[in-house]
Design a protein around this motif. Structure first.
Motif, PDB file in Angstrom:
ATOM      1  N   SER A 179       0.583  -1.519  -0.136  1.00 36.26           N
ATOM      2  CA  SER A 179       0.532  -0.364   0.238  1.00 36.26           C
ATOM      3  C   SER A 179       1.373   1.438  -0.042  1.00 36.26           C
ATOM      4  CB  SER A 179      -0.916  -0.212   1.489  1.00 36.26           C
ATOM      5  OG  SER A 179      -1.614  -1.330   1.264  1.00 36.26           O
ATOM      6  N   ALA A 180       2.088   1.122   0.812  1.00 32.57           N
ATOM      7  CA  ALA A 180       2.972   2.365   0.425  1.00 32.57           C
ATOM      8  C   ALA A 180       3.503   2.947  -0.664  1.00 32.57           C
ATOM      9  CB  ALA A 180       4.128   2.005   1.946  1.00 32.57           C
ATOM     10  N   MET A 181       3.868   1.519  -0.821  1.00 34.74           N
ATOM     11  CA  MET A 181       5.134   0.784  -2.485  1.00 34.74           C
ATOM     12  C   MET A 181       3.279   2.178  -3.195  1.00 34.74           C
ATOM     13  SD  MET A 181       6.545  -2.230  -2.836  1.00 34.74           S
ATOM     14  CE  MET A 181       6.911  -1.918  -4.790  1.00 34.74           C
ATOM     15  N   PHE A 182       2.223   1.662  -3.323  1.00 37.54           N
ATOM     16  CA  PHE A 182       1.405   1.785  -4.275  1.00 37.54           C
ATOM     17  C   PHE A 182       1.264   3.909  -4.461  1.00 37.54           C
ATOM     18  CE2 PHE A 182      -0.495  -1.981  -5.570  1.00 37.54           C
ATOM     19  CZ  PHE A 182      -0.385  -1.950  -7.442  1.00 37.54           C
ATOM     20  N   VAL A 183       0.595   4.029  -3.183  1.00 38.54           N
ATOM     21  CA  VAL A 183       0.967   5.653  -2.818  1.00 38.54           C
ATOM     22  C   VAL A 183       1.800   6.547  -3.715  1.00 38.54           C
ATOM     23  CG1 VAL A 183       0.953   7.469  -0.855  1.00 38.54           C
ATOM     24  CG2 VAL A 183      -0.510   5.655  -0.512  1.00 38.54           C
ATOM     25  N   LEU A 184       2.942   5.598  -3.718  1.00 44.97           N
ATOM     26  CA  LEU A 184       4.060   6.591  -3.978  1.00 44.97           C
ATOM     27  C   LEU A 184       4.092   6.426  -5.631  1.00 44.97           C
ATOM     28  CD1 LEU A 184       7.457   5.267  -1.743  1.00 44.97           C
ATOM     29  CD2 LEU A 184       6.069   7.814  -1.758  1.00 44.97           C
ATOM     30  N   LEU A 185       4.134   5.131  -6.067  1.00 47.19           N
ATOM     31  CA  LEU A 185       3.934   4.746  -7.258  1.00 47.19           C
ATOM     32  C   LEU A 185       2.988   5.714  -8.256  1.00 47.19           C
ATOM     33  CD1 LEU A 185       4.673   0.900  -7.229  1.00 47.19           C
ATOM     34  CD2 LEU A 185       6.003   2.582  -8.515  1.00 47.19           C
ATOM     35  N   MET A 186       1.604   5.796  -7.776  1.00 51.15           N
ATOM     36  CA  MET A 186       0.287   5.986  -8.656  1.00 51.15           C
ATOM     37  C   MET A 186       0.812   8.207  -8.376  1.00 51.15           C
ATOM     38  SD  MET A 186      -1.389   4.691  -9.010  1.00 51.15           S
ATOM     39  CE  MET A 186      -0.425   2.742  -9.101  1.00 51.15           C
ATOM     40  N   SER A 187       1.306   8.374  -6.872  1.00 48.69           N
ATOM     41  CA  SER A 187       2.321   9.958  -7.002  1.00 48.69           C
ATOM     42  C   SER A 187       2.543  10.500  -8.580  1.00 48.69           C
ATOM     43  CB  SER A 187       2.619   9.974  -6.064  1.00 48.69           C
ATOM     44  OG  SER A 187       1.722   9.752  -4.541  1.00 48.69           O
ATOM     45  N   GLY A 188       3.711   9.200  -8.550  1.00 46.25           N
ATOM     46  CA  GLY A 188       4.355   9.212 -10.274  1.00 46.25           C
ATOM     47  C   GLY A 188       3.761   9.438 -10.883  1.00 46.25           C
ATOM     48  N   LEU A 189       2.652   8.050 -10.954  1.00 47.95           N
ATOM     49  CA  LEU A 189       1.884   8.043 -12.399  1.00 47.95           C
ATOM     50  C   LEU A 189       1.131   8.739 -12.959  1.00 47.95           C
ATOM     51  CD1 LEU A 189       2.216   6.037 -14.368  1.00 47.95           C
ATOM     52  CD2 LEU A 189      -0.177   4.698 -13.296  1.00 47.95           C
ATOM     53  N   ILE A 190       0.800  10.039 -11.817  1.00 47.11           N
ATOM     54  CA  ILE A 190      -0.216  11.258 -11.690  1.00 47.11           C
ATOM     55  C   ILE A 190       0.812  12.330 -12.464  1.00 47.11           C
ATOM     56  CG2 ILE A 190      -1.102  12.876 -10.457  1.00 47.11           C
ATOM     57  CD1 ILE A 190      -1.844  11.395  -8.613  1.00 47.11           C
ATOM     58  N   LEU A 191       2.018  12.394 -11.664  1.00 50.00           N
ATOM     59  CA  LEU A 191       3.066  13.493 -13.085  1.00 50.00           C
ATOM     60  C   LEU A 191       3.514  12.815 -14.502  1.00 50.00           C
ATOM     61  CD1 LEU A 191       5.414  13.805  -9.827  1.00 50.00           C
ATOM     62  CD2 LEU A 191       3.751  15.795 -10.396  1.00 50.00           C
ATOM     63  N   TYR A 192       3.395  11.578 -14.456  1.00 54.10           N
ATOM     64  CA  TYR A 192       3.865  11.291 -15.427  1.00 54.10           C
ATOM     65  C   TYR A 192       2.732  11.876 -16.999  1.00 54.10           C
ATOM     66  CZ  TYR A 192       5.196   7.849 -19.600  1.00 54.10           C
ATOM     67  OH  TYR A 192       5.063   7.013 -20.328  1.00 54.10           O
ATOM     68  N   GLU A 193       1.528  11.086 -16.397  1.00 58.20           N
ATOM     69  CA  GLU A 193       0.170  10.713 -17.501  1.00 58.20           C
ATOM     70  C   GLU A 193      -0.201  12.303 -17.741  1.00 58.20           C
ATOM     71  OE1 GLU A 193      -1.443   9.026 -19.126  1.00 58.20           O
ATOM     72  OE2 GLU A 193      -0.168   6.982 -18.513  1.00 58.20           O
ATOM     73  N   THR A 215      -5.384   5.319 -11.534  1.00 56.59           N
ATOM     74  CA  THR A 215      -4.392   5.600 -10.605  1.00 56.59           C
ATOM     75  C   THR A 215      -5.168   6.198  -9.209  1.00 56.59           C
ATOM     76  OG1 THR A 215      -2.930   6.459 -11.871  1.00 56.59           O
ATOM     77  CG2 THR A 215      -2.682   7.338 -10.464  1.00 56.59           C
ATOM     78  N   ILE A 216      -6.195   7.305  -9.470  1.00 59.04           N
ATOM     79  CA  ILE A 216      -6.728   7.115  -7.985  1.00 59.04           C
ATOM     80  C   ILE A 216      -7.238   6.757  -7.019  1.00 59.04           C
ATOM     81  CG2 ILE A 216      -9.076   8.857  -7.424  1.00 59.04           C
ATOM     82  CD1 ILE A 216      -8.407  10.626 -10.032  1.00 59.04           C
ATOM     83  N   PHE A 217      -8.195   5.117  -8.911  1.00 56.09           N
ATOM     84  CA  PHE A 217      -8.781   4.280  -7.276  1.00 56.09           C
ATOM     85  C   PHE A 217      -7.802   3.624  -6.521  1.00 56.09           C
ATOM     86  CE2 PHE A 217     -10.294  -0.187  -6.700  1.00 56.09           C
ATOM     87  CZ  PHE A 217     -11.553  -0.096  -6.443  1.00 56.09           C
ATOM     88  N   ASN A 218      -6.579   3.288  -6.811  1.00 52.58           N
ATOM     89  CA  ASN A 218      -5.608   2.998  -6.427  1.00 52.58           C
ATOM     90  C   ASN A 218      -5.295   3.238  -5.242  1.00 52.58           C
ATOM     91  OD1 ASN A 218      -5.684   0.269  -7.936  1.00 52.58           O
ATOM     92  ND2 ASN A 218      -4.395   1.302  -9.421  1.00 52.58           N
ATOM     93  N   LEU A 219      -4.609   4.862  -5.428  1.00 49.30           N
ATOM     94  CA  LEU A 219      -4.800   5.818  -4.218  1.00 49.30           C
ATOM     95  C   LEU A 219      -5.211   5.647  -2.907  1.00 49.30           C
ATOM     96  CD1 LEU A 219      -2.209   7.884  -3.520  1.00 49.30           C
ATOM     97  CD2 LEU A 219      -3.567   9.959  -4.943  1.00 49.30           C
ATOM     98  N   PHE A 220      -6.692   6.040  -3.537  1.00 49.89           N
ATOM     99  CA  PHE A 220      -7.316   6.463  -1.929  1.00 49.89           C
ATOM    100  C   PHE A 220      -6.985   4.693  -1.750  1.00 49.89           C
ATOM    101  CE2 PHE A 220     -11.969   5.140  -0.848  1.00 49.89           C
ATOM    102  CZ  PHE A 220     -12.335   6.180  -0.010  1.00 49.89           C
ATOM    103  N   THR A 221      -7.455   3.596  -2.737  1.00 52.63           N
ATOM    104  CA  THR A 221      -7.594   2.282  -1.315  1.00 52.63           C
ATOM    105  C   THR A 221      -6.783   1.972  -0.981  1.00 52.63           C
ATOM    106  OG1 THR A 221      -6.600   1.023  -3.502  1.00 52.63           O
ATOM    107  CG2 THR A 221      -9.509   1.192  -2.611  1.00 52.63           C
ATOM    108  N   SER A 222      -5.648   2.370  -1.675  1.00 53.84           N
ATOM    109  CA  SER A 222      -4.085   2.367  -0.810  1.00 53.84           C
ATOM    110  C   SER A 222      -3.754   3.583   0.833  1.00 53.84           C
ATOM    111  CB  SER A 222      -2.884   2.835  -1.702  1.00 53.84           C
ATOM    112  OG  SER A 222      -2.573   1.655  -2.692  1.00 53.84           O
ATOM    113  N   LEU A 223      -3.988   4.611   0.642  1.00 54.36           N
ATOM    114  CA  LEU A 223      -4.189   5.252   1.255  1.00 54.36           C
ATOM    115  C   LEU A 223      -5.517   5.034   2.612  1.00 54.36           C
ATOM    116  CD1 LEU A 223      -4.614   8.900   0.099  1.00 54.36           C
ATOM    117  CD2 LEU A 223      -2.256   8.129   1.907  1.00 54.36           C
ATOM    118  N   LEU A 224      -6.474   3.952   1.816  1.00 52.90           N
ATOM    119  CA  LEU A 224      -7.413   3.631   3.410  1.00 52.90           C
ATOM    120  C   LEU A 224      -6.889   2.617   3.885  1.00 52.90           C
ATOM    121  CD1 LEU A 224     -10.528   4.244   3.611  1.00 52.90           C
ATOM    122  CD2 LEU A 224     -11.144   2.142   2.120  1.00 52.90           C
TER     123      LEU A 224
END
Length: 234
Positions: A179-193, A215-224
């Motif tokens: 979950s912590a990895m996905f928060v970081l990866l999804m943040s990077g993916l937002i910048l990339y996309e 990206t938003i879905f995975n970010l939300f569920t990971s933060l949750l």
């Protein structure tokens, strides 16, 4: 010599005019893709919230990991197949509606906890702040984040496989790390996309919408999940 200089200047001016015209044509196209992406993204998020609410109201059970993966990848394949057709929009709503349905039972489980409503709102607020902040930065700065593409692809693949391992082998510690990895990866993916759209690397707003939605879905569920652990609810 004077004629050569004149011809050189004329050629340089012609190239400058041609470049300016090309850039002038590219900017409206890029702005159109960006605008269409965010409009469709807003609509799909609203539709996803509607299906999640319906699943919660009807107390529908979670479909399980296998059905979720089959449904997600099947609908994602359909979106890519129809991305250049008007029917691709319907495929996008089918995918996001399905993902909203899978989210409903998860939200119900969290809301049933003593501190559940606060956790859900914190995850929602954190997701919105991260997405809006990073999207605004990539749009305003117009920096090229394409160099992150390979790293993000490998990172997401590793995190996805690790997440499956955590589920099937029931490893809470690994699940938290994923979950912590996905928060970081999804943040990077937002910048990339966002950078891809702004710089003209992504010209299909249907594909751009799906990428940002996931990206938003995975970010939300990971933060949750992270907030649930930090609040002592898991």
């Amino acid at each position: 010599m004077q004629r050569i200089d004149e011809r050189w200047n004329d050629a340089a001016q012609a190239r400058a005019i041609s470049w300016a015209e090309a850039r002038g044509e590219a900017l409206p196209a890029t702005n159109r893709v960006l605008r269409n992406t965010y409009v469709l993204l807003a609509l799909t998020l609203a539709f996803s919230a509607l299906t999640a609410g319906a699943a919660m109201a009807l107390r529908l059970p979670h479909p399980g990991v296998i059905i979720t993966l089959v449904g997600y990848f099947g609908l994602l394949f359909l979106v890519h197949k129809l991305a250049n057709r008007a029917s691709g929009i319907l495929a996008v709503f089918a995918l996001t509606g399905f993902m909203g349905y899978t989210l409903g039972p998860i939200l119900s489980a969290y809301l049933a906890l003593p501190n559940g409503p606060a956790i859900v709102m914190q995850a929602f607020g954190g997701t919105a702040a991260i997405f809006l902040g990073l999207s605004a930065y990539a749009t305003i700065s117009k920096r090229d984040f394409s160099f992150m593409g390979g790293f993000l692809f490998v990172g997401i693949l590793v995190a996805f496989l690790a997440g499956l391992g955590a589920i099937f082998f029931q490893m809470p510690g690994l699940s938290l790390a994923v979950s912590a990895m996905f928060v970081l990866l999804m943040s990077g993916l937002i910048l990339y996309e966002t950078s891809q759209i702004v710089r003209g690397g992504e010209t299909n707003y249907i594909l751009a919408t799906v990428s940002l939605y996931v990206t938003i879905f995975n970010l939300f569920t990971s933060l949750l999940q992270l907030l649930g652990v930090f609040n002592g609810e898991e």
